[in-house]
Design a protein around this motif. Structure first.
Motif, PDB file in Angstrom:
ATOM      1  N   GLU A 109      64.827  74.968  69.444  1.00 57.73           N
ATOM      2  CA  GLU A 109      65.429  73.647  69.415  1.00 57.73           C
ATOM      3  C   GLU A 109      65.059  72.909  68.132  1.00 57.73           C
ATOM      4  O   GLU A 109      63.965  73.092  67.589  1.00 57.73           O
ATOM      5  CB  GLU A 109      64.992  72.815  70.625  1.00 57.73           C
ATOM      6  CG  GLU A 109      63.500  72.529  70.695  1.00 57.73           C
ATOM      7  CD  GLU A 109      63.126  71.572  71.816  1.00 57.73           C
ATOM      8  OE1 GLU A 109      64.033  71.039  72.482  1.00 57.73           O
ATOM      9  OE2 GLU A 109      61.911  71.342  72.010  1.00 57.73           O
ATOM     10  N   LEU A 110      65.965  72.041  67.703  1.00 63.18           N
ATOM     11  CA  LEU A 110      65.717  71.221  66.522  1.00 63.18           C
ATOM     12  C   LEU A 110      64.753  70.090  66.886  1.00 63.18           C
ATOM     13  O   LEU A 110      64.999  69.352  67.840  1.00 63.18           O
ATOM     14  CB  LEU A 110      67.026  70.648  65.989  1.00 63.18           C
ATOM     15  CG  LEU A 110      66.926  69.731  64.775  1.00 63.18           C
ATOM     16  CD1 LEU A 110      66.394  70.474  63.561  1.00 63.18           C
ATOM     17  CD2 LEU A 110      68.289  69.108  64.477  1.00 63.18           C
ATOM     18  N   VAL A 111      63.702  69.953  66.108  1.00 61.27           N
ATOM     19  CA  VAL A 111      62.716  68.905  66.332  1.00 61.27           C
ATOM     20  C   VAL A 111      62.991  67.703  65.435  1.00 61.27           C
ATOM     21  O   VAL A 111      63.033  66.561  65.894  1.00 61.27           O
ATOM     22  CB  VAL A 111      61.290  69.422  66.070  1.00 61.27           C
ATOM     23  CG1 VAL A 111      60.273  68.294  66.191  1.00 61.27           C
ATOM     24  CG2 VAL A 111      60.958  70.574  67.009  1.00 61.27           C
ATOM     25  N   ALA A 112      63.196  67.980  64.161  1.00 60.77           N
ATOM     26  CA  ALA A 112      63.425  66.895  63.192  1.00 60.77           C
ATOM     27  C   ALA A 112      64.056  67.465  61.937  1.00 60.77           C
ATOM     28  O   ALA A 112      63.871  68.640  61.618  1.00 60.77           O
ATOM     29  CB  ALA A 112      62.112  66.189  62.847  1.00 60.77           C
ATOM     30  N   GLY A 113      64.783  66.612  61.231  1.00 60.51           N
ATOM     31  CA  GLY A 113      65.369  66.984  59.960  1.00 60.51           C
ATOM     32  C   GLY A 113      65.248  65.841  58.980  1.00 60.51           C
ATOM     33  O   GLY A 113      65.062  64.684  59.384  1.00 60.51           O
ATOM     34  N   ILE A 114      65.342  66.161  57.690  1.00 61.06           N
ATOM     35  CA  ILE A 114      65.258  65.121  56.668  1.00 61.06           C
ATOM     36  C   ILE A 114      66.119  65.524  55.476  1.00 61.06           C
ATOM     37  O   ILE A 114      66.080  66.660  55.016  1.00 61.06           O
ATOM     38  CB  ILE A 114      63.791  64.879  56.241  1.00 61.06           C
ATOM     39  CG1 ILE A 114      63.690  63.685  55.290  1.00 61.06           C
ATOM     40  CG2 ILE A 114      63.158  66.132  55.660  1.00 61.06           C
ATOM     41  CD1 ILE A 114      62.261  63.194  55.092  1.00 61.06           C
ATOM     42  N   THR A 115      66.943  64.591  55.005  1.00 60.21           N
ATOM     43  CA  THR A 115      67.810  64.863  53.871  1.00 60.21           C
ATOM     44  C   THR A 115      67.022  64.807  52.560  1.00 60.21           C
ATOM     45  O   THR A 115      65.856  64.392  52.526  1.00 60.21           O
ATOM     46  CB  THR A 115      68.946  63.838  53.810  1.00 60.21           C
ATOM     47  OG1 THR A 115      68.379  62.540  53.527  1.00 60.21           O
ATOM     48  CG2 THR A 115      69.722  63.790  55.109  1.00 60.21           C
ATOM     49  N   TYR A 116      67.675  65.183  51.472  1.00 64.65           N
ATOM     50  CA  TYR A 116      67.027  65.125  50.160  1.00 64.65           C
ATOM     51  C   TYR A 116      66.559  63.702  49.852  1.00 64.65           C
ATOM     52  O   TYR A 116      65.501  63.494  49.261  1.00 64.65           O
ATOM     53  CB  TYR A 116      67.980  65.612  49.082  1.00 64.65           C
ATOM     54  CG  TYR A 116      67.388  65.571  47.696  1.00 64.65           C
ATOM     55  CD1 TYR A 116      67.571  64.465  46.859  1.00 64.65           C
ATOM     56  CD2 TYR A 116      66.629  66.636  47.224  1.00 64.65           C
ATOM     57  CE1 TYR A 116      67.013  64.422  45.595  1.00 64.65           C
ATOM     58  CE2 TYR A 116      66.073  66.603  45.951  1.00 64.65           C
ATOM     59  CZ  TYR A 116      66.270  65.490  45.145  1.00 64.65           C
ATOM     60  OH  TYR A 116      65.705  65.453  43.891  1.00 64.65           O
ATOM     61  N   SER A 140      62.858  63.881  72.355  1.00 60.12           N
ATOM     62  CA  SER A 140      61.573  64.218  72.953  1.00 60.12           C
ATOM     63  C   SER A 140      60.380  63.926  72.038  1.00 60.12           C
ATOM     64  O   SER A 140      59.242  63.872  72.517  1.00 60.12           O
ATOM     65  CB  SER A 140      61.544  65.689  73.359  1.00 60.12           C
ATOM     66  OG  SER A 140      61.783  66.515  72.230  1.00 60.12           O
ATOM     67  N   VAL A 141      60.636  63.737  70.735  1.00 58.13           N
ATOM     68  CA  VAL A 141      59.522  63.519  69.800  1.00 58.13           C
ATOM     69  C   VAL A 141      59.594  62.164  69.104  1.00 58.13           C
ATOM     70  O   VAL A 141      58.690  61.826  68.330  1.00 58.13           O
ATOM     71  CB  VAL A 141      59.436  64.640  68.749  1.00 58.13           C
ATOM     72  CG1 VAL A 141      59.359  66.003  69.437  1.00 58.13           C
ATOM     73  CG2 VAL A 141      60.594  64.586  67.768  1.00 58.13           C
ATOM     74  N   LYS A 142      60.658  61.415  69.348  1.00 55.45           N
ATOM     75  CA  LYS A 142      60.799  60.108  68.695  1.00 55.45           C
ATOM     76  C   LYS A 142      59.601  59.221  69.010  1.00 55.45           C
ATOM     77  O   LYS A 142      59.174  59.119  70.155  1.00 55.45           O
ATOM     78  CB  LYS A 142      62.092  59.428  69.147  1.00 55.45           C
ATOM     79  CG  LYS A 142      63.335  59.935  68.454  1.00 55.45           C
ATOM     80  CD  LYS A 142      64.582  59.195  68.944  1.00 55.45           C
ATOM     81  CE  LYS A 142      65.838  59.729  68.268  1.00 55.45           C
ATOM     82  NZ  LYS A 142      67.066  59.079  68.788  1.00 55.45           N
ATOM     83  N   GLY A 143      59.087  58.583  67.965  1.00 56.51           N
ATOM     84  CA  GLY A 143      57.942  57.704  68.130  1.00 56.51           C
ATOM     85  C   GLY A 143      56.603  58.410  68.066  1.00 56.51           C
ATOM     86  O   GLY A 143      55.552  57.753  67.995  1.00 56.51           O
ATOM     87  N   ARG A 144      56.606  59.744  68.106  1.00 58.55           N
ATOM     88  CA  ARG A 144      55.350  60.511  68.055  1.00 58.55           C
ATOM     89  C   ARG A 144      55.264  61.375  66.795  1.00 58.55           C
ATOM     90  O   ARG A 144      54.179  61.560  66.239  1.00 58.55           O
ATOM     91  CB  ARG A 144      55.222  61.405  69.280  1.00 58.55           C
ATOM     92  CG  ARG A 144      55.194  60.652  70.603  1.00 58.55           C
ATOM     93  CD  ARG A 144      54.868  61.589  71.767  1.00 58.55           C
ATOM     94  NE  ARG A 144      55.845  62.652  71.936  1.00 58.55           N
ATOM     95  CZ  ARG A 144      55.556  63.953  71.895  1.00 58.55           C
ATOM     96  NH1 ARG A 144      54.313  64.356  71.676  1.00 58.55           N
ATOM     97  NH2 ARG A 144      56.509  64.851  72.084  1.00 58.55           N
TER      98      ARG A 144
END
Length: 119
Positions: free
Chosen positions: A46-53, A62-66
């Protein structure tokens, strides 16, 4: 060719923190979106987090705020700061990135790093 190497996993007690790192190396012109996925035993990845350039993040509910994702473009590195860890965060965490090489944009995966949250 491009390699992604994760580090920072380990065993941690519930409520504690860990910081994962993923460094990309090889024939890299630039890196677009970088991501963290995880896969727990018997479950789908599952995707946890991503970040653009440009540094725009997105997170699984499920991980927002942590968890906090960040990157250092000059180092071709992405980080995942994980706070208030829970046993359900236990998984192998994988780095993923869209990398511009000399001639094309390709997607790459790291080998994974184990995170175990247990008392």
């Amino acid at each position: 060719q491009v390699q992604l190497v994760e580090s920072g996993g380990g065993l941690v007690q519930p409520g504690r923190s860990l910081r994962l790192s993923c460094a990309a190396s090889g024939s890299i012109f630039s890196i677009n979106t970088m991501r963290w996925y995880r896969q727990a035993p018997g479950k789908q990845r599952e995707l946890v987090a991503g970040i653009t350039y440009d540094g725009a993040p997105n997170y699984a509910d499920s991980v927002k705020g942590r968890f906090t994702i960040s990157r250092a473009n000059a180092k071709n590195t992405v980080y995942l700061q994980m706070n208030s860890l829970k046993p359900e965060d236990t998984a192998v965490y994988y780095c993923n990135a869209d990398v511009w090489g000399p001639t094309s944009l390709d997607n790459y995966w790291g080998q994974g790093t184990q995170v175990t949250v247990s008392s």
